[in-house]
Enzyme design. Structure first.
Site, PDB file in Angstrom:
ATOM      1  N   ASP A  88      -5.755   1.449 -11.412  1.00 58.52           N
ATOM      2  CA  ASP A  88      -4.476   2.149 -11.401  1.00 58.52           C
ATOM      3  C   ASP A  88      -4.184   2.750 -12.773  1.00 58.52           C
ATOM      4  OD1 ASP A  88      -4.271  -0.443 -12.434  1.00 58.52           O
ATOM      5  OD2 ASP A  88      -2.204  -0.709 -11.764  1.00 58.52           O
ATOM      6  N   ILE A 135       0.854  -1.176   0.000  1.00 60.25           N
ATOM      7  CA  ILE A 135       0.000   0.000   0.000  1.00 60.25           C
ATOM      8  C   ILE A 135       0.895   1.233   0.000  1.00 60.25           C
ATOM      9  CG2 ILE A 135      -1.646   1.365   1.343  1.00 60.25           C
ATOM     10  CD1 ILE A 135      -2.838  -1.204   2.367  1.00 60.25           C
TER      11      ILE A 135
END
Length: 244
Positions: free
Chosen positions: A96, A12
């Site tokens: 993403d 993350i």
């Protein structure tokens, strides 16, 4: 203040933004995310918004637990994006990649853009000067290439990323480094050169965890920014506020 979170395949990444400025950024493992976010919110008590882009497997409910203290938004295909998505299967386009394409449009308006994200995978995303997202390519990242050579052969060792001493590897280890690193470099330069045959002028943005390692080895001129996805999350959040 905005807390932007990118949930990747393995880690993350996040950053606290004051307008367009990163005040602090961080990287941690998924298992530690609650503790780390708690610490960030204690340090930056003015954070009012949390925006999340995820390609990983983390449960959304884990983030919604912070909803009592700040407004939580998950980037989804239903959001407004500053480009026309011409992908043949738009719902399968990774979040993403969509965020990176949005960041390219918002930061480099009215030009052709190629975004190369060198992370777990190496992804290529192209948005033309008319803000049409046309698609791109996906290939294994550097770490995946090392792991594949080790996992799918009987004797090849698992190596850590390192610069090859020569294009001609004079040992098994050096041959692996040459194959992985030089293979990726020639792939990226090859893609860029192919795009140049179709588009006379475009901006190339290289980002991701391996961006700095690769940037100084590429022949083509690029704009390298390892934080481009997080910055794109911030820009996309501001775009959403203006267009809601």
């Amino acid at each position: 203040m905005l807390l932007a979170i990118d949930v990747g395949n393995t880690r993350i990444k996040g950053a606290v933004f004051e307008n367009d400025t990163i005040l602090e950024q961080f990287i941690f493992l998924k298992k530690d995310f609650k503790k780390n976010i708690e610490n960030i919110l204690k340090k930056f008590q003015s954070v009012a918004f949390l925006t999340v882009a995820s390609v990983g497997s983390l449960d959304k409910n884990d983030f919604l637990g912070f909803g009592e203290r700040l407004k939580v938004h998950f980037i989804s295909h239903e959001d407004s994006f500053p480009f026309i998505n011409l992908y043949e299967t738009p719902k399968t386009l990774g979040m993403d990649r969509m965020v990176l394409a949005a960041g390219a449009v918002l930061q480099f308006p009215e030009q052709n853009r190629l975004v190369i994200d060198a992370g777990t995978c190496i992804t290529y995303d192209f948005v033309d000067e008319n803000d049409n997202y046309l698609g791109g390519a996906i290939s294994p990242g550097l770490r995946l290439r090392y792991e594949a050579l080790h996992n799918f052969t009987a004797r090849l060792p698992l190596l850590e990323l390192d610069s090859p001493k020569s294009i001609i590897g004079n040992s098994t280890s050096q041959s692996i480094h040459s194959g992985v690193v030089n293979g990726a470099i020639n792939e990226i330069d090859g893609f860029i050169n192919d795009y140049k045959q179709h588009y006379s002028k475009f901006t190339i943005i290289l980002t991701g965890g391996d961006a700095e390692f690769l940037a100084k080895r590429l022949k083509n001129t690029i704009f390298a920014n390892s934080n481009f996805l997080l910055e794109s999350l911030s820009h996309l959040f501001q775009y959403k506020i203006k267009n809601d």
